[in-house]
Write a protein that holds these residues in place. Sequence first.
Motif, mmCIF file in Angstrom:
data_model
loop_
_atom_site.group_PDB
_atom_site.id
_atom_site.type_symbol
_atom_site.label_atom_id
_atom_site.label_comp_id
_atom_site.label_asym_id
_atom_site.label_seq_id
_atom_site.Cartn_x
_atom_site.Cartn_y
_atom_site.Cartn_z
ATOM 1 N N ILE A 6 0.854 -1.185 0.000
ATOM 2 C CA ILE A 6 0.000 0.000 0.000
ATOM 3 C C ILE A 6 0.886 1.229 0.000
ATOM 4 O O ILE A 6 1.783 1.357 0.830
ATOM 5 C CB ILE A 6 -0.934 0.036 1.228
ATOM 6 N N LYS A 7 0.627 2.134 -0.944
ATOM 7 C CA LYS A 7 1.341 3.406 -1.015
ATOM 8 C C LYS A 7 0.374 4.524 -0.660
ATOM 9 O O LYS A 7 -0.679 4.650 -1.283
ATOM 10 C CB LYS A 7 1.927 3.647 -2.392
ATOM 11 N N GLY A 47 3.149 9.720 2.435
ATOM 12 C CA GLY A 47 4.160 9.499 1.415
ATOM 13 C C GLY A 47 4.887 8.170 1.523
ATOM 14 O O GLY A 47 5.823 7.901 0.777
ATOM 15 N N GLU A 48 4.458 7.309 2.396
ATOM 16 C CA GLU A 48 5.145 6.034 2.655
ATOM 17 C C GLU A 48 4.515 4.886 1.862
ATOM 18 O O GLU A 48 3.329 4.889 1.579
ATOM 19 C CB GLU A 48 5.071 5.725 4.154
ATOM 20 N N GLU A 49 5.354 3.911 1.541
ATOM 21 C CA GLU A 49 4.899 2.677 0.900
ATOM 22 C C GLU A 49 5.311 1.512 1.791
ATOM 23 O O GLU A 49 6.480 1.400 2.156
ATOM 24 C CB GLU A 49 5.532 2.533 -0.488
ATOM 25 N N VAL A 50 4.339 0.671 2.162
ATOM 26 C CA VAL A 50 4.600 -0.431 3.085
ATOM 27 C C VAL A 50 4.053 -1.728 2.497
ATOM 28 O O VAL A 50 2.995 -1.734 1.871
ATOM 29 C CB VAL A 50 3.937 -0.153 4.463
ATOM 30 N N VAL A 85 -0.926 -7.845 -4.420
ATOM 31 C CA VAL A 85 -1.786 -6.680 -4.667
ATOM 32 C C VAL A 85 -1.009 -5.409 -4.350
ATOM 33 O O VAL A 85 -0.325 -5.326 -3.319
ATOM 34 C CB VAL A 85 -3.067 -6.740 -3.807
ATOM 35 N N TYR A 86 -1.108 -4.416 -5.244
ATOM 36 C CA TYR A 86 -0.495 -3.105 -5.041
ATOM 37 C C TYR A 86 -1.613 -2.071 -5.022
ATOM 38 O O TYR A 86 -2.359 -1.948 -6.002
ATOM 39 C CB TYR A 86 0.508 -2.803 -6.158
ATOM 40 N N LEU A 87 -1.749 -1.342 -3.913
ATOM 41 C CA LEU A 87 -2.800 -0.342 -3.762
ATOM 42 C C LEU A 87 -2.192 1.022 -3.508
ATOM 43 O O LEU A 87 -1.125 1.132 -2.894
ATOM 44 C CB LEU A 87 -3.719 -0.699 -2.584
ATOM 45 N N THR A 88 -2.890 2.052 -3.983
ATOM 46 C CA THR A 88 -2.494 3.426 -3.692
ATOM 47 C C THR A 88 -3.711 4.182 -3.177
ATOM 48 O O THR A 88 -4.847 3.771 -3.386
ATOM 49 C CB THR A 88 -1.959 4.145 -4.945
ATOM 50 N N ARG A 102 -8.590 7.443 1.342
ATOM 51 C CA ARG A 102 -9.389 6.828 0.279
ATOM 52 C C ARG A 102 -8.469 6.104 -0.699
ATOM 53 O O ARG A 102 -7.502 6.667 -1.204
ATOM 54 C CB ARG A 102 -10.203 7.882 -0.492
ATOM 55 N N PHE A 103 -8.796 4.829 -0.951
ATOM 56 C CA PHE A 103 -8.057 4.061 -1.954
ATOM 57 C C PHE A 103 -8.395 4.601 -3.343
ATOM 58 O O PHE A 103 -9.537 4.959 -3.616
ATOM 59 C CB PHE A 103 -8.440 2.579 -1.895
ATOM 60 N N ASP A 104 -7.391 4.636 -4.220
ATOM 61 C CA ASP A 104 -7.602 5.059 -5.608
ATOM 62 C C ASP A 104 -8.349 3.960 -6.370
ATOM 63 O O ASP A 104 -8.139 2.772 -6.122
ATOM 64 C CB ASP A 104 -6.261 5.334 -6.295
ATOM 65 N N ASN A 105 -9.199 4.359 -7.313
ATOM 66 C CA ASN A 105 -9.939 3.435 -8.187
ATOM 67 C C ASN A 105 -10.685 2.368 -7.399
ATOM 68 O O ASN A 105 -10.644 1.191 -7.741
ATOM 69 C CB ASN A 105 -9.003 2.781 -9.203
ATOM 70 N N ASN A 106 -11.357 2.783 -6.345
ATOM 71 C CA ASN A 106 -12.095 1.858 -5.489
ATOM 72 C C ASN A 106 -13.572 2.229 -5.526
ATOM 73 O O ASN A 106 -14.082 2.866 -4.619
ATOM 74 C CB ASN A 106 -11.548 1.920 -4.056
ATOM 75 N N GLU A 107 -14.240 1.833 -6.565
ATOM 76 C CA GLU A 107 -15.645 2.202 -6.767
ATOM 77 C C GLU A 107 -16.575 0.997 -6.640
ATOM 78 O O GLU A 107 -17.593 0.928 -7.305
ATOM 79 C CB GLU A 107 -15.821 2.859 -8.144
#
Length: 144
Positions: A6-7, A47-50, A85-88, A102-107
């Motif tokens: 997750i970024k 700004g972190e990616e874990v 899975v890679y989420l932003t 809010r997650f991107d592209n999560n509709e």
Amino acid sequence: MRKLTIKRTKSFVACLGKAKVYIEDESSSELTIASVPVRKLGTLKNGEEVSFEVEEGALRVFVIFDTMSKEYCNDIYELPAEGDVYLTGKCGFNPGVGNAFRFDNNETQDSLKNRKKGAVIGWIVLGVSVVVGFIIGWYIAFLI
């Protein structure tokens, strides 16, 4: 086991807060978010990616900031049954829901329903707080 990354995109909104990442876990009694038992995976700074190791299966990931506001200041992402899975995502300005992550592209339908429910609860909490603050301020002003 698979890898969930997750970024949190850097944003001025809620930049000093650490987001807490939880995953659905039926055997956990650590916390319940939206009637789902969850366990904590870790935290996410601005700004972190874990990356986290998670089990296979269709699970839900939750991101919250505080356990007191977990029912309205959260977002849900439904992971596919298998594969890495890679989420932003990032925090957006909305005082009614506490500037939630809010997650991107999560509709998805569940996500949109959860956001709508959270917005209603958040705006009610904000409205009650404003009214109580106004009454206390008015009362103090007339006592002095």
